[in-house]
Design a protein around this motif. Structure first.
Motif, mmCIF file in Angstrom:
data_model
loop_
_atom_site.group_PDB
_atom_site.id
_atom_site.type_symbol
_atom_site.label_atom_id
_atom_site.label_comp_id
_atom_site.label_asym_id
_atom_site.label_seq_id
_atom_site.Cartn_x
_atom_site.Cartn_y
_atom_site.Cartn_z
ATOM 1 N N LEU A 54 1.012 -5.617 2.132
ATOM 2 C CA LEU A 54 0.799 -6.790 2.984
ATOM 3 C C LEU A 54 -0.572 -6.704 3.618
ATOM 4 O O LEU A 54 -1.139 -5.616 3.809
ATOM 5 N N THR A 55 -1.090 -7.887 3.930
ATOM 6 C CA THR A 55 -2.359 -8.019 4.641
ATOM 7 C C THR A 55 -2.130 -8.950 5.812
ATOM 8 O O THR A 55 -1.572 -10.042 5.648
ATOM 9 N N THR A 56 -2.533 -8.544 7.013
ATOM 10 C CA THR A 56 -2.334 -9.359 8.199
ATOM 11 C C THR A 56 -3.520 -10.290 8.410
ATOM 12 O O THR A 56 -4.582 -10.126 7.792
ATOM 13 N N ALA A 57 -3.324 -11.266 9.303
ATOM 14 C CA ALA A 57 -4.405 -12.210 9.607
ATOM 15 C C ALA A 57 -5.577 -11.530 10.312
ATOM 16 O O ALA A 57 -6.689 -12.060 10.327
ATOM 17 N N ASN A 58 -5.345 -10.356 10.901
ATOM 18 C CA ASN A 58 -6.430 -9.608 11.545
ATOM 19 C C ASN A 58 -7.203 -8.729 10.566
ATOM 20 O O ASN A 58 -8.132 -8.038 10.968
ATOM 21 N N GLY A 59 -6.772 -8.732 9.292
ATOM 22 C CA GLY A 59 -7.461 -7.942 8.284
ATOM 23 C C GLY A 59 -6.880 -6.567 8.051
ATOM 24 O O GLY A 59 -7.409 -5.804 7.234
ATOM 25 N N ASP A 60 -5.812 -6.197 8.763
ATOM 26 C CA ASP A 60 -5.165 -4.898 8.549
ATOM 27 C C ASP A 60 -4.424 -4.913 7.219
ATOM 28 O O ASP A 60 -3.753 -5.892 6.864
ATOM 29 N N VAL A 61 -4.511 -3.820 6.499
ATOM 30 C CA VAL A 61 -3.921 -3.719 5.157
ATOM 31 C C VAL A 61 -2.929 -2.564 5.127
ATOM 32 O O VAL A 61 -3.219 -1.469 5.629
ATOM 33 N N VAL A 62 -1.750 -2.817 4.554
ATOM 34 C CA VAL A 62 -0.753 -1.772 4.340
ATOM 35 C C VAL A 62 -0.679 -1.529 2.833
ATOM 36 O O VAL A 62 -0.284 -2.423 2.076
ATOM 37 N N PRO A 63 -1.075 -0.359 2.345
ATOM 38 C CA PRO A 63 -1.046 -0.097 0.900
ATOM 39 C C PRO A 63 0.378 -0.077 0.363
ATOM 40 O O PRO A 63 1.323 0.276 1.066
ATOM 41 N N ILE A 64 0.522 -0.455 -0.889
ATOM 42 C CA ILE A 64 1.841 -0.487 -1.508
ATOM 43 C C ILE A 64 2.173 0.900 -2.055
ATOM 44 O O ILE A 64 1.361 1.522 -2.753
ATOM 45 N N PRO A 65 3.349 1.456 -1.740
ATOM 46 C CA PRO A 65 3.634 2.849 -2.136
ATOM 47 C C PRO A 65 4.045 3.013 -3.593
ATOM 48 O O PRO A 65 3.826 4.075 -4.168
ATOM 49 N N GLN A 66 4.678 1.980 -4.205
ATOM 50 C CA GLN A 66 5.134 2.040 -5.604
ATOM 51 C C GLN A 66 6.006 3.275 -5.867
ATOM 52 O O GLN A 66 5.700 4.118 -6.712
ATOM 53 N N HIS A 67 7.104 3.358 -5.139
ATOM 54 C CA HIS A 67 7.995 4.517 -5.273
ATOM 55 C C HIS A 67 8.611 4.602 -6.660
ATOM 56 O O HIS A 67 8.727 5.691 -7.234
ATOM 57 N N TYR A 68 9.022 3.461 -7.215
ATOM 58 C CA TYR A 68 9.650 3.494 -8.542
ATOM 59 C C TYR A 68 8.644 3.877 -9.615
ATOM 60 O O TYR A 68 8.945 4.670 -10.517
ATOM 61 N N ARG A 69 7.438 3.329 -9.545
ATOM 62 C CA ARG A 69 6.414 3.646 -10.546
ATOM 63 C C ARG A 69 6.104 5.148 -10.554
ATOM 64 O O ARG A 69 5.921 5.751 -11.610
ATOM 65 N N LYS A 70 6.071 5.738 -9.370
ATOM 66 C CA LYS A 70 5.751 7.159 -9.287
ATOM 67 C C LYS A 70 6.885 8.045 -9.798
ATOM 68 O O LYS A 70 6.647 9.196 -10.168
ATOM 69 N N SER A 71 8.105 7.528 -9.784
ATOM 70 C CA SER A 71 9.253 8.329 -10.226
ATOM 71 C C SER A 71 9.614 8.072 -11.692
ATOM 72 O O SER A 71 10.591 8.639 -12.187
ATOM 73 N N GLN A 72 8.857 7.227 -12.383
ATOM 74 C CA GLN A 72 9.218 6.867 -13.760
ATOM 75 C C GLN A 72 9.161 8.071 -14.702
ATOM 76 O O GLN A 72 9.983 8.190 -15.622
ATOM 77 N N LYS A 73 8.213 8.961 -14.470
ATOM 78 C CA LYS A 73 8.103 10.123 -15.353
ATOM 79 C C LYS A 73 9.341 11.002 -15.253
ATOM 80 O O LYS A 73 9.895 11.444 -16.280
ATOM 81 N N ARG A 74 9.791 11.237 -14.029
ATOM 82 C CA ARG A 74 11.010 12.037 -13.825
ATOM 83 C C ARG A 74 12.233 11.315 -14.374
ATOM 84 O O ARG A 74 13.097 11.920 -15.013
ATOM 85 N N LEU A 75 12.324 9.999 -14.169
ATOM 86 C CA LEU A 75 13.456 9.232 -14.679
ATOM 87 C C LEU A 75 13.501 9.233 -16.201
ATOM 88 O O LEU A 75 14.574 9.284 -16.805
ATOM 89 N N ARG A 76 12.324 9.193 -16.822
ATOM 90 C CA ARG A 76 12.281 9.193 -18.281
ATOM 91 C C ARG A 76 12.876 10.480 -18.846
ATOM 92 O O ARG A 76 13.628 10.470 -19.825
ATOM 93 N N VAL A 77 12.585 11.595 -18.203
ATOM 94 C CA VAL A 77 13.110 12.887 -18.657
ATOM 95 C C VAL A 77 14.632 12.934 -18.526
ATOM 96 O O VAL A 77 15.346 13.341 -19.449
ATOM 97 N N ILE A 78 15.149 12.479 -17.379
ATOM 98 C CA ILE A 78 16.595 12.550 -17.153
ATOM 99 C C ILE A 78 17.345 11.568 -18.045
ATOM 100 O O ILE A 78 18.415 11.886 -18.567
ATOM 101 N N GLN A 79 16.793 10.384 -18.246
ATOM 102 C CA GLN A 79 17.470 9.389 -19.076
ATOM 103 C C GLN A 79 17.507 9.814 -20.540
ATOM 104 O O GLN A 79 18.463 9.521 -21.258
#
Length: 427
Positions: free
Chosen positions: A231-256
């Protein structure tokens, strides 16, 4: 006000077996009651004058409603005595659950939106049973207090971390926050998840939070949700997106892969499936924690938060579906709205059409494609990030909102009244 607190249960091996046994019996009863509803629906869905001229009209029977199905429970305990070991109100809650599910299928919810056809529950997908009423003495007076050092070392259950569930017994529960003063426990639900059992307490507080009588104009902001930044606020503050699922895809691929290579029905395959479920729950917990912390940070800074009224369901069926689900916009907006109501603050949804296509400074339309991430206005020379420009437009669209207008009028009338009273006092 109603809120829910969730605690981790630590049942013994015998208690865990008993919870699974209750869930299995309740699942069978749920499917039986749902099948009874479907049987009546298939036999009586057409009125008599809509039937063909030559047809067999079966013997009509009464509609199995909530009360008629509740009356079958005493007979169930006679024919199946083991159902007598389940608390009676827990069994009655199954009837209510079937009623709500079937009514949403036929009539729709309070907004008129109908759900899909109810499905029969397999055993591994029925995970929760609920106590509709809880007595005041189910929790000891010291519930919520931190355990003593001796208890922490030995791991034994003290008086403060035990809960009494009707017809089930005393179960150890992990305390991580106390129940606020003045809140009353209304219901309790026991849920089986991938990493153990959880207790969800529904709490009620008779006090109703009041919305602040006036808002500071400097404490109103708009937020633009996105996939490049969360998200980006009207004051210009930015909250980066964490992408938790994208980061766990490698581990999920191994288990699946591990699941697909093992024989169906084997114990080793069941263990691998449980590993996949634990990994997905870990991702969901991280996302939920991020949403709560982000909502808290916003409400600490601002009195009014304005966001786009997004069609998340439509976006979830597009080519960006995986990223949209990973961001969890609907969950975040729901958390933000609920926490704002509890704090007496305000969250407003505005029309999202064209928020990134118009200049926030002069209002001229500046068409941009999705890959163009910078806004340059040829009319007034405004130059800023695309998301920041959209957040300013979202904030500007809330200026004419009816709630803010009413609050502004109330604030102005209060100022005039105070000034008039002050002048009278001087005279």
């Amino acid at each position: 006000m109603r809120t829910a607190y969730q605690y981790k249960l630590r049942p013994t091996a015998k208690q865990a077996i008993e919870i699974d046994r209750w869930l299995a019996m309740l699942c069978a009863q749920y499917n039986y009651l749902l099948a009874d509803r479907f049987d009546w629906y298939e036999r009586n869905r057409s009125s008599i004058n809509a039937c063909p001229l030559v047809c067999h009209i079966p013997e009509l029977r009464d509609n199995p409603d909530y009360y008629s199905q509740k009356k079958t429970l005493p007979h169930l305990k006679k024919t199946h005595p083991w159902y007598g070991e389940i608390y009676s109100q827990v069994l009655q809650d199954i009837v209510k659950r079937v009623k709500v599910t079937f009514d949403r299928f036929l009539k729709g919810d309070s907004n008129g939106k109908r759900s899909g056809k109810p499905r029969f529950k397999p055993r591994d997908r029925y995970r929760t049973f609920t106590y509709p009423q809880m007595k005041d003495g189910c929790l000891p007076s010291g519930f919520g207090s931190s355990p003593s050092p001796e208890t922490a070392k030995t791991g034994t259950a003290s008086q403060g971390n035990l809960i009494t569930l009707p017809m089930f017994g005393i179960v150890k529960v992990i305390l991580h926050r106390p129940i606020p003063d003045g809140f009353k426990i209304k219901t309790a639900s026991v849920t089986k998840k991938a990493d153990g059992y959880y207790l969800t307490l529904s709490l009620e507080d008779t006090t109703v939070p009041n919305i602040k009588p006036d808002f500071n104009a400097d404490l109103i902001t708009g937020i633009d949700l996105g996939l490049k930044e969360f998200l980006t606020t009207a004051n210009g503050d930015v909250v980066p997106i964490p992408q938790h699922y994208r980061k766990s895809q490698k581990r999920l691929r191994v288990i699946q892969k591990r699941v697909s290579r093992r024989k169906k029905g084997s114990n080793r395959r069941k263990k691998a499936i449980k590993q996949v479920a634990k990994q997905h729950k870990k991702v969901a917990d991280k996302r939920k924690d991020f949403h709560f912390k982000t909502a808290n940070n916003l409400l600490k800074k601002y009195d009014v938060v304005v966001h786009e009224d997004l069609n998340v369901k439509g976006l979830s069926s597009s080519m960006l579906a995986r990223s949209v689900h990973d961001a969890g916009w609907s969950s975040f907006l729901s958390i933000l709205t609920t926490k704002a109501e509890n704090a007496g603050l305000l969250v407003i949804a505005v029309n999202p059409s064209g928020t990134s296509q118009y200049c926030s400074n002069c209002g001229v339309k500046v068409p941009k494609k999705l890959h163009e991430r910078w806004h340059d206005c040829p009319n007034c020379g405004c130059s800023l990030d695309r998301d920041h420009n959209a957040a300013l437009n979202i904030k500007n669209r809330a200026v004419g909102h009816s709630v803010l207008k009413a609050k502004s009028l109330l604030s102005n009338s209060r100022i005039v009244l105070e000034a008039y009273t002050y002048c009278e006092a001087e005279v």
